[in-house]
Design a protein around this motif. Structure first.
Motif, PDB file in Angstrom:
ATOM      1  N   TYR A 137      49.063  38.128  46.466  1.00 49.40           N
ATOM      2  CA  TYR A 137      47.954  37.785  47.372  1.00 49.40           C
ATOM      3  C   TYR A 137      46.918  38.918  47.403  1.00 49.40           C
ATOM      4  CZ  TYR A 137      50.245  33.675  49.496  1.00 49.40           C
ATOM      5  OH  TYR A 137      50.806  32.450  49.722  1.00 49.40           O
ATOM      6  N   ALA A 138      47.416  40.157  47.430  1.00 47.28           N
ATOM      7  CA  ALA A 138      46.493  41.310  47.445  1.00 47.28           C
ATOM      8  C   ALA A 138      45.663  41.324  46.164  1.00 47.28           C
ATOM      9  CB  ALA A 138      47.294  42.613  47.601  1.00 47.28           C
ATOM     10  N   LEU A 139      46.336  41.061  45.034  1.00 50.61           N
ATOM     11  CA  LEU A 139      45.611  41.010  43.752  1.00 50.61           C
ATOM     12  C   LEU A 139      44.643  39.837  43.730  1.00 50.61           C
ATOM     13  CD1 LEU A 139      48.552  41.773  41.277  1.00 50.61           C
ATOM     14  CD2 LEU A 139      46.742  43.327  42.040  1.00 50.61           C
ATOM     15  N   GLY A 140      45.061  38.726  44.305  1.00 50.11           N
ATOM     16  CA  GLY A 140      44.200  37.542  44.355  1.00 50.11           C
ATOM     17  C   GLY A 140      42.934  37.802  45.163  1.00 50.11           C
ATOM     18  N   ILE A 141      43.070  38.514  46.261  1.00 50.75           N
ATOM     19  CA  ILE A 141      41.899  38.842  47.092  1.00 50.75           C
ATOM     20  C   ILE A 141      40.970  39.788  46.328  1.00 50.75           C
ATOM     21  CG2 ILE A 141      41.160  40.025  49.204  1.00 50.75           C
ATOM     22  CD1 ILE A 141      43.838  38.855  50.448  1.00 50.75           C
ATOM     23  N   GLN A 142      41.555  40.769  45.650  1.00 51.77           N
ATOM     24  CA  GLN A 142      40.710  41.682  44.842  1.00 51.77           C
ATOM     25  C   GLN A 142      39.926  40.897  43.798  1.00 51.77           C
ATOM     26  OE1 GLN A 142      42.565  45.214  43.166  1.00 51.77           O
ATOM     27  NE2 GLN A 142      44.025  45.257  44.850  1.00 51.77           N
ATOM     28  N   ALA A 143      40.594  39.983  43.120  1.00 48.96           N
ATOM     29  CA  ALA A 143      39.928  39.168  42.083  1.00 48.96           C
ATOM     30  C   ALA A 143      38.861  38.280  42.710  1.00 48.96           C
ATOM     31  CB  ALA A 143      40.965  38.319  41.348  1.00 48.96           C
ATOM     32  N   ALA A 144      39.155  37.700  43.859  1.00 50.77           N
ATOM     33  CA  ALA A 144      38.200  36.807  44.533  1.00 50.77           C
ATOM     34  C   ALA A 144      36.940  37.576  44.948  1.00 50.77           C
ATOM     35  CB  ALA A 144      38.865  36.174  45.755  1.00 50.77           C
ATOM     36  N   VAL A 145      37.137  38.776  45.480  1.00 46.38           N
ATOM     37  CA  VAL A 145      35.990  39.601  45.890  1.00 46.38           C
ATOM     38  C   VAL A 145      35.176  39.999  44.660  1.00 46.38           C
ATOM     39  CG1 VAL A 145      35.334  41.856  46.852  1.00 46.38           C
ATOM     40  CG2 VAL A 145      37.013  40.421  48.038  1.00 46.38           C
ATOM     41  N   HIS A 146      35.865  40.352  43.590  1.00 48.99           N
ATOM     42  CA  HIS A 146      35.186  40.711  42.336  1.00 48.99           C
ATOM     43  C   HIS A 146      34.296  39.556  41.867  1.00 48.99           C
ATOM     44  CE1 HIS A 146      34.650  42.278  38.275  1.00 48.99           C
ATOM     45  NE2 HIS A 146      35.032  41.099  37.822  1.00 48.99           N
ATOM     46  N   LEU A 147      34.838  38.343  41.866  1.00 51.96           N
ATOM     47  CA  LEU A 147      34.076  37.175  41.388  1.00 51.96           C
ATOM     48  C   LEU A 147      32.932  36.834  42.351  1.00 51.96           C
ATOM     49  CD1 LEU A 147      36.942  34.837  40.094  1.00 51.96           C
ATOM     50  CD2 LEU A 147      35.421  36.284  38.756  1.00 51.96           C
ATOM     51  N   ALA A 148      33.198  36.921  43.651  1.00 49.90           N
ATOM     52  CA  ALA A 148      32.160  36.601  44.650  1.00 49.90           C
ATOM     53  C   ALA A 148      31.013  37.602  44.562  1.00 49.90           C
ATOM     54  CB  ALA A 148      32.765  36.597  46.055  1.00 49.90           C
ATOM     55  N   LYS A 149      31.378  38.863  44.353  1.00 55.17           N
ATOM     56  CA  LYS A 149      30.363  39.918  44.254  1.00 55.17           C
ATOM     57  C   LYS A 149      29.505  39.724  42.993  1.00 55.17           C
ATOM     58  CE  LYS A 149      30.390  44.921  44.668  1.00 55.17           C
ATOM     59  NZ  LYS A 149      31.221  46.109  44.403  1.00 55.17           N
ATOM     60  N   ALA A 150      30.159  39.412  41.881  1.00 49.00           N
ATOM     61  CA  ALA A 150      29.435  39.185  40.613  1.00 49.00           C
ATOM     62  C   ALA A 150      28.478  38.013  40.769  1.00 49.00           C
ATOM     63  CB  ALA A 150      30.432  38.909  39.493  1.00 49.00           C
ATOM     64  N   ARG A 151      28.933  36.983  41.450  1.00 49.15           N
ATOM     65  CA  ARG A 151      28.123  35.788  41.666  1.00 49.15           C
ATOM     66  C   ARG A 151      26.929  36.085  42.565  1.00 49.15           C
ATOM     67  NH1 ARG A 151      30.057  29.939  43.043  1.00 49.15           N
ATOM     68  NH2 ARG A 151      31.105  29.927  41.057  1.00 49.15           N
ATOM     69  N   ALA A 152      27.167  36.888  43.623  1.00 48.78           N
ATOM     70  CA  ALA A 152      26.091  37.242  44.560  1.00 48.78           C
ATOM     71  C   ALA A 152      25.020  38.044  43.833  1.00 48.78           C
ATOM     72  CB  ALA A 152      26.651  38.028  45.733  1.00 48.78           C
ATOM     73  N   LYS A 153      25.458  38.953  42.940  1.00 52.08           N
ATOM     74  CA  LYS A 153      24.511  39.759  42.156  1.00 52.08           C
ATOM     75  C   LYS A 153      23.684  38.855  41.253  1.00 52.08           C
ATOM     76  CE  LYS A 153      26.597  44.281  41.607  1.00 52.08           C
ATOM     77  NZ  LYS A 153      27.741  44.828  40.903  1.00 52.08           N
ATOM     78  N   PHE A 154      24.364  37.888  40.627  1.00 51.19           N
ATOM     79  CA  PHE A 154      23.728  36.974  39.692  1.00 51.19           C
ATOM     80  C   PHE A 154      22.659  36.147  40.393  1.00 51.19           C
ATOM     81  CE2 PHE A 154      23.740  32.917  37.253  1.00 51.19           C
ATOM     82  CZ  PHE A 154      23.344  33.423  36.036  1.00 51.19           C
ATOM     83  N   LYS A 155      22.921  35.802  41.673  1.00 48.22           N
ATOM     84  CA  LYS A 155      21.995  34.930  42.425  1.00 48.22           C
ATOM     85  C   LYS A 155      20.781  35.658  42.971  1.00 48.22           C
ATOM     86  CE  LYS A 155      25.004  31.105  43.692  1.00 48.22           C
ATOM     87  NZ  LYS A 155      25.854  30.505  44.708  1.00 48.22           N
ATOM     88  N   THR A 156      20.867  37.020  43.043  1.00 51.03           N
ATOM     89  CA  THR A 156      19.730  37.753  43.651  1.00 51.03           C
ATOM     90  C   THR A 156      18.679  38.103  42.591  1.00 51.03           C
ATOM     91  OG1 THR A 156      20.930  39.826  43.394  1.00 51.03           O
ATOM     92  CG2 THR A 156      20.997  38.754  45.552  1.00 51.03           C
TER      93      THR A 156
END
Ligand code: CA2
Length: 156
Positions: A137-156
């Protein structure tokens, strides 16, 4: 964009995971679901992101939680439990929302009964973690944050 601007990570848990810490510790470990939640909250705190943690025994309720995560969250970490292997409704729900999704399993379903080798959810998940117990779960959250952050950067 600052990572703390991310919308919450939704950690969703399917049927019978409320029983964790009791029977079958050799398969699922000794952590209770409350222990898993504490680990998730601590992981989110270190990553400076908010977290919503839910468990339900009902397929439709899980579908609605995925819809809510799509509207209010930035990514999903999901242990769909037995619905992993049966639910086209969950697959469609994940496909229907715009949120990267990480599939997590405490055990390693592919190394167990043959019916656990199939995951409908995997058809829509961005990634999957299995066999590492609650740490997954801890690894899953790290991966989820990584993907969400990459996506947020892509959208700005
Ligand atoms: O390994 C996982 O995390 C699973 O998603 C757990 C599910 C199982 O159906 C999947 O194949 C793999 C089962 C969750 C039920 O957990 C229990 C825990 C303690 C006692 C009984 C059930």
């Amino acid at each position: 964009m600052n990572i703390s601007d991310l919308k919450p990570i939704f950690v969703l848990n399917g049927p019978n995971l409320n029983l964790l810490g009791g029977r079958e510790p050799e398969i699922y470990g000794t952590s209770t679901l409350a222990g898993v939640k504490s680990l998730c909250l601590e992981t989110a705190r270190t990553l400076d992101v908010d977290l919503v943690f839910e468990q339900t025994n009902h397929e439709g309720a899980l579908v609605e939680l995925i819809h809510r995560a799509g509207a209010e969250g930035s990514a999903i970490v999901i242990n769909p439990a037995a619905y992993t292997h049966t639910s086209i409704a969950l697959l469609d729900a994940i496909k229907g929302v715009d949120a990267p999704t990480i599939e997590v399993h405490l055990s390693r379903p592919v190394a167990r009964e043959t019916f656990r080798a199939i995951s409908y959810v995997s058809l829509a998940a961005a990634g999957a973690i299995s066999g590492l117990g609650a740490y997954g779960y801890a690894l899953g959250i790290q991966a989820a944050v990584h993907l969400a952050k990459a996506r947020a950067k892509f959208k700005t």
